[in-house]
Write a protein that holds these residues in place. Sequence first.
Motif, PDB file in Angstrom:
ATOM      1  N   CYS A   1       0.406  -1.192  -0.147  1.00 53.37           N
ATOM      2  CA  CYS A   1       0.330   0.127  -0.109  1.00 53.37           C
ATOM      3  C   CYS A   1       0.875   1.399  -0.184  1.00 53.37           C
ATOM      4  CB  CYS A   1      -1.058   0.013   1.344  1.00 53.37           C
ATOM      5  SG  CYS A   1      -1.761   1.713   1.000  1.00 53.37           S
TER       6      CYS A   1
ATOM      7  N   ALA B   1     -11.138  -2.206  -5.029  1.00 50.16           N
ATOM      8  CA  ALA B   1     -10.139  -0.717  -5.790  1.00 50.16           C
ATOM      9  C   ALA B   1      -8.709  -0.788  -5.748  1.00 50.16           C
ATOM     10  CB  ALA B   1     -10.764   0.429  -4.937  1.00 50.16           C
ATOM     11  N   ASP B   2      -8.212  -0.860  -6.579  1.00 49.88           N
ATOM     12  CA  ASP B   2      -6.699  -0.587  -7.213  1.00 49.88           C
ATOM     13  C   ASP B   2      -5.659   1.276  -6.660  1.00 49.88           C
ATOM     14  OD1 ASP B   2      -5.745  -2.684  -8.706  1.00 49.88           O
ATOM     15  OD2 ASP B   2      -7.123  -1.974 -10.161  1.00 49.88           O
TER      16      ASP B   2
ATOM     17  N   ALA C   1      -6.244  -1.431  -0.716  1.00 48.13           N
ATOM     18  CA  ALA C   1      -5.950  -0.757  -2.879  1.00 48.13           C
ATOM     19  C   ALA C   1      -4.253  -0.783  -2.617  1.00 48.13           C
ATOM     20  CB  ALA C   1      -6.139   0.219  -2.351  1.00 48.13           C
TER      21      ALA C   1
END
Length: 239
Positions: free
Chosen positions: A31, A152-153, A177
């Motif tokens: 992350c 979600a990226d 993410a």
Amino acid sequence: MRIDVLGVGFDNMTMTEAVDAAAALLDRPGCHYVVTPNPEIVEVCLENGEAKAAVNGADLVLPDGVGIIKGAAMLGTPLKERTPGIEFAAHLMGRMARTGKSLYLLGAKPGVAEQAAENLKKQYPGLMVAGTHDGYFQEDADVVEAIRKSGADVVFVCLGAPKQELWIQRNGPNTGAHLLCGLGGSLDIFAGVAERAPKFWSDHGLEWFYRLCREPRRIGRMMKLPLFLIHVKQERRRK
């Protein structure tokens, strides 16, 4: 090496370099997060050590605001250019639409993120919006879980500073993410419920004055800008 402006370290990049760096972070494991401080946020960091740590802990710290550019120059360590958060986000979404990365929108009043999502999907054909959530929540856990389940990226976290930076630092890894971006009031603009200053005002570093004329209630916040410049002058004399 970052450029220090009153204790906040800014990455010295052009807009193109910043978007390339963000895209590279997006493809790395783990992350990562991006913040876009303006003079007001730097002033908050002077008073709030926790906020300062969250800002400086970002993988990318981009100068949003002509005041940061002027301050860095006054200190003898000029930055390449201003990289406004909303413009950075626009370039990043264009890249995401071409590469199949998905986006989650977090923040603003109920209904705003949903409208922003609809507008952005039209503006960037191919952009995948994995989900949305307003900024009016009391507990983080449900929001974090919703983002994680969405897959979600990228997450645009628009909760206002320093709340958004602290939220990202605290919760980012648990969202699943790869990249989170603190973007203030950007969702209001994406949704069409607020407007950016016209190009003339932005090009001349007067976007803050345009916003003040439109929203006089912002005067208390805008007073951070002259205070910032006073602190920069004091730091220059100290050095």
